[in-house]
Design a protein around this motif. Structure first.
Motif, PDB file in Angstrom:
ATOM      1  N   GLN A  91     153.412  18.199 -21.159  1.00 21.69           N
ATOM      2  CA  GLN A  91     152.286  18.867 -22.052  1.00 21.69           C
ATOM      3  C   GLN A  91     151.846  20.341 -21.889  1.00 21.69           C
ATOM      4  OE1 GLN A  91     151.269  16.594 -24.446  1.00 21.69           O
ATOM      5  NE2 GLN A  91     150.452  18.170 -25.479  1.00 21.69           N
ATOM      6  N   ALA A  92     151.596  20.675 -20.572  1.00 19.42           N
ATOM      7  CA  ALA A  92     151.213  21.957 -20.366  1.00 19.42           C
ATOM      8  C   ALA A  92     152.390  22.835 -20.917  1.00 19.42           C
ATOM      9  CB  ALA A  92     150.962  22.278 -18.874  1.00 19.42           C
ATOM     10  N   CYS A  93     153.526  22.488 -20.631  1.00 22.42           N
ATOM     11  CA  CYS A  93     154.840  23.314 -21.050  1.00 22.42           C
ATOM     12  C   CYS A  93     154.660  23.569 -22.813  1.00 22.42           C
ATOM     13  CB  CYS A  93     156.033  22.741 -20.813  1.00 22.42           C
ATOM     14  SG  CYS A  93     157.519  23.738 -21.555  1.00 22.42           S
ATOM     15  N   LEU A  94     154.469  22.507 -23.383  1.00 25.73           N
ATOM     16  CA  LEU A  94     154.344  22.499 -24.696  1.00 25.73           C
ATOM     17  C   LEU A  94     153.075  23.333 -25.372  1.00 25.73           C
ATOM     18  CD1 LEU A  94     155.481  18.706 -25.729  1.00 25.73           C
ATOM     19  CD2 LEU A  94     156.818  20.810 -25.808  1.00 25.73           C
ATOM     20  N   GLU A  95     152.055  23.231 -24.642  1.00 26.59           N
ATOM     21  CA  GLU A  95     150.863  23.875 -25.119  1.00 26.59           C
ATOM     22  C   GLU A  95     151.233  25.564 -24.664  1.00 26.59           C
ATOM     23  OE1 GLU A  95     147.741  22.556 -22.671  1.00 26.59           O
ATOM     24  OE2 GLU A  95     147.713  20.490 -23.619  1.00 26.59           O
ATOM     25  N   ALA A  96     151.966  25.921 -23.746  1.00 24.91           N
ATOM     26  CA  ALA A  96     152.092  27.350 -23.533  1.00 24.91           C
ATOM     27  C   ALA A  96     153.135  27.765 -24.843  1.00 24.91           C
ATOM     28  CB  ALA A  96     153.104  27.352 -22.200  1.00 24.91           C
ATOM     29  N   MET A  97     154.076  26.794 -25.330  1.00 23.61           N
ATOM     30  CA  MET A  97     154.944  27.084 -26.493  1.00 23.61           C
ATOM     31  C   MET A  97     154.164  27.029 -27.820  1.00 23.61           C
ATOM     32  SD  MET A  97     158.080  24.763 -25.281  1.00 23.61           S
ATOM     33  CE  MET A  97     159.085  25.033 -26.925  1.00 23.61           C
ATOM     34  N   GLY A  98     152.920  26.749 -27.820  1.00 23.68           N
ATOM     35  CA  GLY A  98     152.162  26.462 -29.032  1.00 23.68           C
ATOM     36  C   GLY A  98     152.426  25.305 -29.772  1.00 23.68           C
ATOM     37  N   PHE A  99     153.113  24.147 -29.217  1.00 26.84           N
ATOM     38  CA  PHE A  99     153.737  23.103 -29.814  1.00 26.84           C
ATOM     39  C   PHE A  99     152.602  22.087 -29.842  1.00 26.84           C
ATOM     40  CE2 PHE A  99     155.827  19.049 -29.879  1.00 26.84           C
ATOM     41  CZ  PHE A  99     156.707  19.376 -31.038  1.00 26.84           C
ATOM     42  N   THR A 100     152.350  21.223 -30.891  1.00 27.40           N
ATOM     43  CA  THR A 100     151.263  20.274 -30.759  1.00 27.40           C
ATOM     44  C   THR A 100     152.155  18.990 -31.252  1.00 27.40           C
ATOM     45  OG1 THR A 100     149.662  21.521 -31.436  1.00 27.40           O
ATOM     46  CG2 THR A 100     149.405  19.139 -31.967  1.00 27.40           C
ATOM     47  N   GLY A 101     152.189  18.156 -30.512  1.00 30.73           N
ATOM     48  CA  GLY A 101     152.990  16.725 -30.698  1.00 30.73           C
ATOM     49  C   GLY A 101     152.675  15.725 -29.656  1.00 30.73           C
ATOM     50  N   THR A 102     153.058  14.416 -29.944  1.00 30.09           N
ATOM     51  CA  THR A 102     153.080  13.193 -28.806  1.00 30.09           C
ATOM     52  C   THR A 102     154.038  12.699 -28.352  1.00 30.09           C
ATOM     53  OG1 THR A 102     153.093  11.808 -30.998  1.00 30.09           O
ATOM     54  CG2 THR A 102     150.665  12.510 -30.509  1.00 30.09           C
ATOM     55  N   LEU A 103     154.128  12.067 -27.157  1.00 32.14           N
ATOM     56  CA  LEU A 103     154.979  11.673 -26.430  1.00 32.14           C
ATOM     57  C   LEU A 103     155.510  10.472 -27.095  1.00 32.14           C
ATOM     58  CD1 LEU A 103     156.778  11.747 -23.743  1.00 32.14           C
ATOM     59  CD2 LEU A 103     155.157  10.154 -22.820  1.00 32.14           C
TER      60      LEU A 103
ATOM     61  N   TYR B 250     158.984  14.412 -27.439  1.00 33.49           N
ATOM     62  CA  TYR B 250     157.847  14.671 -28.043  1.00 33.49           C
ATOM     63  C   TYR B 250     158.108  14.738 -29.662  1.00 33.49           C
ATOM     64  CZ  TYR B 250     155.244  15.321 -23.699  1.00 33.49           C
ATOM     65  OH  TYR B 250     154.756  14.811 -22.492  1.00 33.49           O
ATOM     66  N   CYS B 251     157.296  14.221 -30.289  1.00 38.73           N
ATOM     67  CA  CYS B 251     157.342  14.371 -31.968  1.00 38.73           C
ATOM     68  C   CYS B 251     156.287  15.512 -32.516  1.00 38.73           C
ATOM     69  CB  CYS B 251     157.126  12.878 -32.626  1.00 38.73           C
ATOM     70  SG  CYS B 251     157.291  13.030 -34.427  1.00 38.73           S
ATOM     71  N   GLN B 252     156.658  16.417 -33.180  1.00 39.67           N
ATOM     72  CA  GLN B 252     155.810  17.200 -33.739  1.00 39.67           C
ATOM     73  C   GLN B 252     154.598  16.722 -34.591  1.00 39.67           C
ATOM     74  OE1 GLN B 252     157.397  20.751 -35.252  1.00 39.67           O
ATOM     75  NE2 GLN B 252     155.491  21.927 -35.717  1.00 39.67           N
TER      76      GLN B 252
ATOM     77  N   VAL C 295     164.307  22.910 -22.246  1.00 35.91           N
ATOM     78  CA  VAL C 295     163.825  22.437 -23.417  1.00 35.91           C
ATOM     79  C   VAL C 295     164.612  22.562 -24.785  1.00 35.91           C
ATOM     80  CG1 VAL C 295     161.558  22.559 -24.592  1.00 35.91           C
ATOM     81  CG2 VAL C 295     161.773  23.176 -22.064  1.00 35.91           C
ATOM     82  N   GLU C 296     164.663  21.606 -25.549  1.00 38.13           N
ATOM     83  CA  GLU C 296     165.641  21.645 -26.872  1.00 38.13           C
ATOM     84  C   GLU C 296     165.192  20.758 -27.712  1.00 38.13           C
ATOM     85  OE1 GLU C 296     168.112  19.157 -27.457  1.00 38.13           O
ATOM     86  OE2 GLU C 296     167.773  17.754 -25.844  1.00 38.13           O
ATOM     87  N   GLY C 297     165.643  21.163 -28.995  1.00 36.77           N
ATOM     88  CA  GLY C 297     165.041  20.345 -30.174  1.00 36.77           C
ATOM     89  C   GLY C 297     164.893  21.029 -31.373  1.00 36.77           C
ATOM     90  N   GLN C 298     163.913  20.722 -32.219  1.00 38.08           N
ATOM     91  CA  GLN C 298     163.754  21.344 -33.354  1.00 38.08           C
ATOM     92  C   GLN C 298     162.196  21.326 -33.746  1.00 38.08           C
ATOM     93  OE1 GLN C 298     165.823  19.618 -36.527  1.00 38.08           O
ATOM     94  NE2 GLN C 298     165.114  21.287 -38.200  1.00 38.08           N
TER      95      GLN C 298
END
Length: 275
Positions: free
Chosen positions: A137-149, A163-165, A189-192
């Motif tokens: 979650q900390a990694c995604l926040e650093a990327m500016g990504f908001t989502g749920t597990l 995680y789903c955006q 870290v990969e995805g869309q």
């Protein structure tokens, strides 16, 4: 008749009219509520006759999401790479698939929002007291990504969190990010993802939840799919177009069943399995 008495009569008549109107409104609301309950019961009965158990604790309300057009913004890709890899350098001049390298690894981005970031072991690791979910979650926040597990898988020494955006507070089912952990180190870290601004938003009449359930059953039968239980049913968005700078977000219902995941378009009722 004296004016004071006439005024009282008029006030009494107005009061009576208001009471009658309230009774009519209450009666209409009661009828609507009863009709809604009967329609929901009928939809559940149709599912059960089709061999599908509706196991949800609560019947979902009708979906109320606009059809939205988003203009992509790719200016933040270098910042995302730098947030995980340190100071990065652009390799080559490709705008279609730029590649950034830094002391922590490499990152590649595509026009449709897909990306892959490969990290050198030790670049992003679990700290004392952290688990995979909190560090991810900390990694995604650093990327500016908001989502749920949405899922966690473990195979040997590898743990993958998906995680789903979220878009405007609703799930964007087309965009998921997977974080690959090797023991204590995040290695990929990969995805869309979708980043951009809303260029148009249109409120359309969406199909009711009972109608969506009937369309779901029809899609299962017509497609020859096997399904005996609906575990979750939630509303959100799918990208109707994913190859251009402007993309359309279409409201859909997602069905997670005992045999797979399926979508029903909330505007057209079109049924489609998860690809």
């Amino acid at each position: 008749m004296e004016w004071s008495k006439l005024k009282n009569v008029i006030l009494l008549m107005l009061l009576c009219v208001n009471i009658i109107l309230l009774l009519l409104v209450g009666s209409q609301a009661s009828q609507d509520k009863r009709y809604q309950a009967e329609t929901r019961q009928a939809a559940q009965a149709v599912l059960e006759q089709g061999g599908i158990d509706f196991t949800l604790d609560e019947f979902p309300d009708d979906l109320a999401l606009p059809v939205t057009t988003v203009t992509r913004d790719r200016t933040g890709e270098a910042g995302i790479a730098a947030a995980l890899l340190g100071e990065v350098t652009l390799e080559g001049e490709s705008e279609v698939r730029p590649r950034y390298s830094g002391p922590g690894g490499v990152a590649e981005f595509s026009m449709n929002g897909s990306f892959t970031i490969t990290l050198t072991p030790g670049t992003w690791s679990l700290e004392n007291g952290q688990d995979y979910e909190s560090s991810s979650q900390a990694c995604l926040e650093a990327m500016g990504f908001t989502g749920t597990l949405s899922d966690t898988e473990q195979t040997g020494a590898e743990t993958v969190l998906t995680y789903c955006q979220s878009w405007e507070g609703s799930p964007l089912f087309s965009c998921t990010i997977r974080l690959h952990w090797q023991e204590n180190d995040l290695v990929q870290v990969e995805g869309q993802r979708l980043d951009g601004s809303i260029s148009a938003s249109v409120t359309k009449s969406l199909l009711s939840t009972p109608t969506i359930l009937v369309r779901f059953l029809a899609g299962i039968n017509e497609g020859g799919y096997v399904c005996s239980r609906i575990d979750t049913m939630d509303g959100g968005y799918l990208l109707s177009s994913n190859t251009t700078r402007q993309v359309q977000l279409t409201p859909v219902w997602r069905f997670v069943t005992d045999t797979g995941t399926y979508y029903v378009n909330a505007v057209t009722g079109e049924f489609s399995p998860l690809e």
